[in-house]
Structures are given as structure tokens and as C-alpha cells.
Design a protein around this motif. Sequence first.
Motif, PDB file in Angstrom:
ATOM      1  N   THR A  29       0.890  -1.154   0.000  1.00 39.72           N
ATOM      2  CA  THR A  29       0.000   0.000   0.000  1.00 39.72           C
ATOM      3  C   THR A  29       0.931   1.207   0.000  1.00 39.72           C
ATOM      4  OG1 THR A  29      -1.612  -1.250   1.264  1.00 39.72           O
ATOM      5  CG2 THR A  29      -1.895   1.138   1.217  1.00 39.72           C
ATOM      6  N   ARG A  32       3.641   5.224   2.240  1.00 44.01           N
ATOM      7  CA  ARG A  32       4.825   5.498   3.056  1.00 44.01           C
ATOM      8  C   ARG A  32       5.965   4.643   2.509  1.00 44.01           C
ATOM      9  NH1 ARG A  32       4.967   0.562   4.671  1.00 44.01           N
ATOM     10  NH2 ARG A  32       3.367  -0.442   5.929  1.00 44.01           N
ATOM     11  N   GLY A  37      10.909  -4.732   7.367  1.00 40.53           N
ATOM     12  CA  GLY A  37       9.978  -5.828   7.697  1.00 40.53           C
ATOM     13  C   GLY A  37       9.114  -6.162   6.491  1.00 40.53           C
ATOM     14  N   ASN A  38       8.552  -5.143   5.867  1.00 40.70           N
ATOM     15  CA  ASN A  38       7.770  -5.372   4.647  1.00 40.70           C
ATOM     16  C   ASN A  38       8.650  -6.068   3.600  1.00 40.70           C
ATOM     17  OD1 ASN A  38       6.638  -2.022   5.072  1.00 40.70           O
ATOM     18  ND2 ASN A  38       5.474  -3.855   5.597  1.00 40.70           N
ATOM     19  N   SER A  41       8.966  -9.786   3.646  1.00 42.16           N
ATOM     20  CA  SER A  41       7.867 -10.535   3.027  1.00 42.16           C
ATOM     21  C   SER A  41       8.038 -10.632   1.512  1.00 42.16           C
ATOM     22  CB  SER A  41       6.533  -9.874   3.346  1.00 42.16           C
ATOM     23  OG  SER A  41       6.207 -10.117   4.693  1.00 42.16           O
ATOM     24  N   TYR A  42       8.552  -9.576   0.902  1.00 42.81           N
ATOM     25  CA  TYR A  42       8.742  -9.623  -0.558  1.00 42.81           C
ATOM     26  C   TYR A  42       9.951 -10.488  -0.937  1.00 42.81           C
ATOM     27  CZ  TYR A  42       5.264  -6.066  -0.213  1.00 42.81           C
ATOM     28  OH  TYR A  42       4.098  -5.418   0.093  1.00 42.81           O
ATOM     29  N   GLY A 236       2.707 -11.579   3.911  1.00 41.53           N
ATOM     30  CA  GLY A 236       3.127 -11.617   5.313  1.00 41.53           C
ATOM     31  C   GLY A 236       2.069 -12.337   6.138  1.00 41.53           C
ATOM     32  N   ASP A 238       0.455 -11.660   8.751  1.00 40.95           N
ATOM     33  CA  ASP A 238      -0.716 -10.912   9.236  1.00 40.95           C
ATOM     34  C   ASP A 238      -1.805 -10.818   8.165  1.00 40.95           C
ATOM     35  OD1 ASP A 238       1.351  -9.296   8.017  1.00 40.95           O
ATOM     36  OD2 ASP A 238       0.026  -7.587   8.312  1.00 40.95           O
ATOM     37  N   LEU A 239      -1.489 -11.171   6.933  1.00 37.87           N
ATOM     38  CA  LEU A 239      -2.497 -11.099   5.869  1.00 37.87           C
ATOM     39  C   LEU A 239      -3.404 -12.334   5.830  1.00 37.87           C
ATOM     40  CD1 LEU A 239      -0.560  -9.485   2.880  1.00 37.87           C
ATOM     41  CD2 LEU A 239      -1.796  -8.398   4.742  1.00 37.87           C
ATOM     42  N   LEU A 269       9.130  -9.724  10.987  1.00 37.05           N
ATOM     43  CA  LEU A 269      10.415  -9.226  11.408  1.00 37.05           C
ATOM     44  C   LEU A 269      10.176  -8.391  12.673  1.00 37.05           C
ATOM     45  CD1 LEU A 269      13.443  -8.913  10.541  1.00 37.05           C
ATOM     46  CD2 LEU A 269      12.791  -6.634   9.793  1.00 37.05           C
ATOM     47  N   MET A 276       8.092  -5.078  13.748  1.00 40.25           N
ATOM     48  CA  MET A 276       8.418  -3.803  13.114  1.00 40.25           C
ATOM     49  C   MET A 276       7.157  -3.231  12.470  1.00 40.25           C
ATOM     50  SD  MET A 276      11.365  -2.825  10.337  1.00 40.25           S
ATOM     51  CE  MET A 276      12.716  -3.077  11.463  1.00 40.25           C
TER      52      MET A 276
HETATM   53  P1  AMP Z   1       1.474  -3.223   3.880  1.00 37.53           P
HETATM   54  O1  AMP Z   1       2.182  -2.315   2.913  1.00 37.53           O
HETATM   55  O2  AMP Z   1       1.285  -2.648   5.227  1.00 37.53           O
HETATM   56  O3  AMP Z   1       0.178  -3.772   3.299  1.00 37.53           O
HETATM   57  O4  AMP Z   1       2.416  -4.487   4.121  1.00 37.53           O
HETATM   58  C1  AMP Z   1       3.122  -5.073   3.080  1.00 37.53           C
HETATM   59  C2  AMP Z   1       3.581  -6.459   3.432  1.00 37.53           C
HETATM   60  O5  AMP Z   1       4.498  -6.442   4.524  1.00 37.53           O
HETATM   61  C3  AMP Z   1       2.472  -7.418   3.839  1.00 37.53           C
HETATM   62  O6  AMP Z   1       2.716  -8.664   3.212  1.00 37.53           O
HETATM   63  C4  AMP Z   1       2.622  -7.528   5.341  1.00 37.53           C
HETATM   64  O7  AMP Z   1       2.171  -8.764   5.819  1.00 37.53           O
HETATM   65  C5  AMP Z   1       4.112  -7.416   5.492  1.00 37.53           C
HETATM   66  N1  AMP Z   1       4.590  -6.958   6.804  1.00 37.53           N
HETATM   67  C6  AMP Z   1       4.153  -5.908   7.537  1.00 37.53           C
HETATM   68  N2  AMP Z   1       4.881  -5.780   8.681  1.00 37.53           N
HETATM   69  C7  AMP Z   1       5.822  -6.760   8.659  1.00 37.53           C
HETATM   70  C8  AMP Z   1       6.883  -7.165   9.539  1.00 37.53           C
HETATM   71  N3  AMP Z   1       7.159  -6.521  10.676  1.00 37.53           N
HETATM   72  N4  AMP Z   1       7.636  -8.242   9.183  1.00 37.53           N
HETATM   73  C9  AMP Z   1       7.393  -8.892   8.018  1.00 37.53           C
HETATM   74  N5  AMP Z   1       6.417  -8.551   7.149  1.00 37.53           N
HETATM   75  C10 AMP Z   1       5.628  -7.512   7.455  1.00 37.53           C
END
Ligand code: AMP
Length: 455
Positions: A29, A32, A37-38, A41-42, A236, A238-239, A269, A276
Amino acid sequence: MLRIYDTRTRQVEDIPQARALRMYTCGPTVYRYAHVGNLRSYLLSDLIRRILERQRVRMVVCQNITDVGHLVDDAEFGEDKIAAQAREEGRSTLDIARFYEDAFRRDTAALNLRPPEHTPRATEAIDLMIELIAKLIEKGHAYTVPDGSVFFAAESFPSYGEISGNRLDALKPGHRVEGVDPRKRFHADWALWKHSHRELAWDTPWGGRGFPGWHVECSAMSLRYLGEHIDIHTGGIDLRFPHHEDERAQSDSAAGHEVVRRWVHGEHLLFDGRKMAKSTGNVVLLADVADEGLDPLAVRLAFMEHRYRHQMNLTWDTLRAADRTLRRWRARVAEWAESPSAPLDQTAVRQAEAAFDDDIDTPAALRVLRELERDESVAPGSKFESFLHLDHVLGLDLSSEIGRVRVLPAGAAELLEQRARARQECDWAAADRLRDDLAALGVKVADTPDGQTWT
Ligand code: AMP
Ligand code: ZN
């Protein structure tokens, strides 16, 4: 053959051998800078791609760009994350979205993440979402309400909850402070389309303006760019819920069958022991890493020292250690490049590749490299071939020092010699002082079991 943990079946499964495989990765998204951490996931998606490509599989990857519809706090209703950021920065939403999308591309390139074949933006795929929602209404999986919003009827998808374990009967109503939205027929229904007259809104065939829900974006874009059979879906951890549960319900209901074969999730992470996140205030950006004088690929190496499926606590010390290893390996590869050529070390390479195939066991693969580096019975030419072969998956630019002429600034050679002597004499205070003097000349020294090295 790659075997990988499937969150839905809760076991390690084979990835089917095929000429081509389709993978969808939930993208950023863009409101920012992505934090590291993001990026972890990639990296998971990139590693899957690279491992399979080494096995001659043609990978087709789609990773969306969410530039509308993701609401603050991942809530059902409220302000759009991008609009909120635009207000804060005094810029237009489009400006914000494009700015952070560019930043994201630069960060992922710096981490050697191969670019996906498709990177559709949500704002440019609204017609796909409207088409999908219309289909779900027609099939009885979704319903409109008088204001023009559309909800998915959760009970029309009995296998809801298989990914996360959050089955419908266990999802109690009213867990949100504001209670159940009176427009919903069932408390666990969610919005596919949200009625709104705000700036970024579109007209719909069922009447009224509005914008799509975040979950429906991924269904629409994955079905369009990869089709109704998707081999691997990553994101990630949380999804899992609600994003992936809702996406699965929407896609499967539209297609009439299970669309995604394997759901793969990367663990979080942590930094200073906590997840994070921007809201926690412990984010580290790739730019912060570069500001510390560290190579961005040290982040990639540090991540690979842990299994993707385990939480990992990052510290500046681990990043600095990874940076030293990276520089040492590049220097060694450059040295080995000067020796007579030799075939790669089959045993070591097979071991590392077996580790990659074993649910992406990158720490085990890195241990193989460390042992190989130390093994005096292996010819340098063979180490050279093996390191570069494995770097196709590791993506650490291990050949980048080959042929690079390293010129010391005036006076630095003498300081390095003095420092080596000070270390031999265990005069640590002098060694530290000389390290600072060298740093002032732009020369960074690192101490290894084989003596000091410099960059
Ligand atoms: P977002 O841009 O917030 O939608 O997140 C992008 C990706 O980063 C998603 O796949 C989340 O699950 C992942 N993500 C967010 N925070 C963390 C973290 N601390 N460690 C690893 N992955 C994360
Ligand atoms: Zn998604």
C-alpha cells in the motif's frame, strides 16, 4: 523439487513440477516508505521465484500496487491510508501514491528482488473489480444495500476460515467497538464496495459512487493477470486473516473452484523484540541501512540467516555482521577468480540446493557456503564456481568485486600496517584509534579470523 509449507493444509507440500508456474504476491500500500519488515515478506516471493527458475520453471508473478481502498487500521470504514497521508503531507493522493511506488521500486531493486511480470495498480483496475463484484452479486455471493455499498455474504462460502482457522461460527459478532454495521445481513460479511462521494470514487452499474474494498482488489487483479489457477500465493503472516480469507472466498466463489493451490506466509520481522511497524515506531528503512554505511544486500543476507517461517529479531549488530560477511565473500570470490578454473563442488552445491528445496532452508544453505569457504581441500577455482552458482538464488552480487582496482588513499597503507602490528601486540586501544584514523580517510577495516580486511 521445491517443498514448501502451505498455511491452508498446515503441512509441507510439493510444488508441482511444471514448465510454468503462476505466483501472486500481495503488494504494498503506497502511502509510506516500505520498512525492512515489509521487504522481508517480498524477499520470500523472490526466493521462491529464484529457486524455481534454477529448475527451469518459467515464473509468472503478479504483485499489485494498492493505491486506493486500504483504510487506516485495516478497518471496514473510515479514512483511506493514502488520503490520510496526502492530507498530512499537503499533497494530492495521486502524488503520494506515485512517489511511494517509485520509492518501493528502488528499494526492491536495491535488495535484488526480481521485478514481477505484472504490477497492476488498483486505481487502474477498477473495471475488473466492478466486473467481479457484479458476478458475485449475480451468483448470490454478494448483495447491495440501499446506499450503493456491496457486501460479500460470508455464509455463502462454507469453507471460510481454512487458511487462518477463523471459522465463521467462531467469529463472534460485535468484536469491534462500534458494533455490527446494521447494513450487514450477517456480522461477518465484509464490504466489497464502499459507497462514498469522496474525491477518489467511481460510478457503478448498481448505482451510486464509491470505491473498492482492499480484499476485492487482490481477487480481481490475480484472476485477471494469472487466471483461475494460481500455483502459489504469498504474503506476510498478518495477511492470513481477514485479507486472504476474504480473497479466497471471493475468488473461489467467482471461479466455482479452489483458485490458489498453495498459500505461503512469511513470519514477521521484529526489531527490539517487537513487530516492526510504523505504529510501534520501530521501523528501519533501507535508506537508514545505507546511512550507516552498510550495503543494502547485508539486509538480504541477514534475512536469509533465518527461516522465512520463523520470527526474526533484527539488530544493528546482526546487520553489521552480515555486511562484513558480504564484503569478505566478495573479496574472496575476487581472489578465487584469479586461480586456475575448476569445476564446481558438486557435493556442496547439491547440499545447498537440497536446503533451498527443503522449505527454503536458507540458513542451511549459508552454512554450506561457510564450510566451503574454509575447506582447504577444495580448489579456489571450484569455490569460485560454487559461490557464483549459488548466488543465482542468494542474489548477493558476490561477483561484484572481481577486477575492481582497489586503491588506498595516501597514508592508509602505513596505518593499516601499524594497525596489524598493534593487533599482533594486543594493543587494542591503538588498534581502535587506527581504525578511526582509517575511517577518516574513507577506509573501513574489518577483523576476520584471517586478519584485517578493508573496503
Ligand atoms: P502493507 O504495505 O502494510 O500492506 O504491508 C506489506 C507487506 O508487509 C504485507 O505482506 C505484510 O504482511 C508485510 N509486513 C508488515 N509488517 C511486517 C513485519 N514486521 N515483518 C514482516 N512482514 C511484514
Ligand atoms: Zn492482497
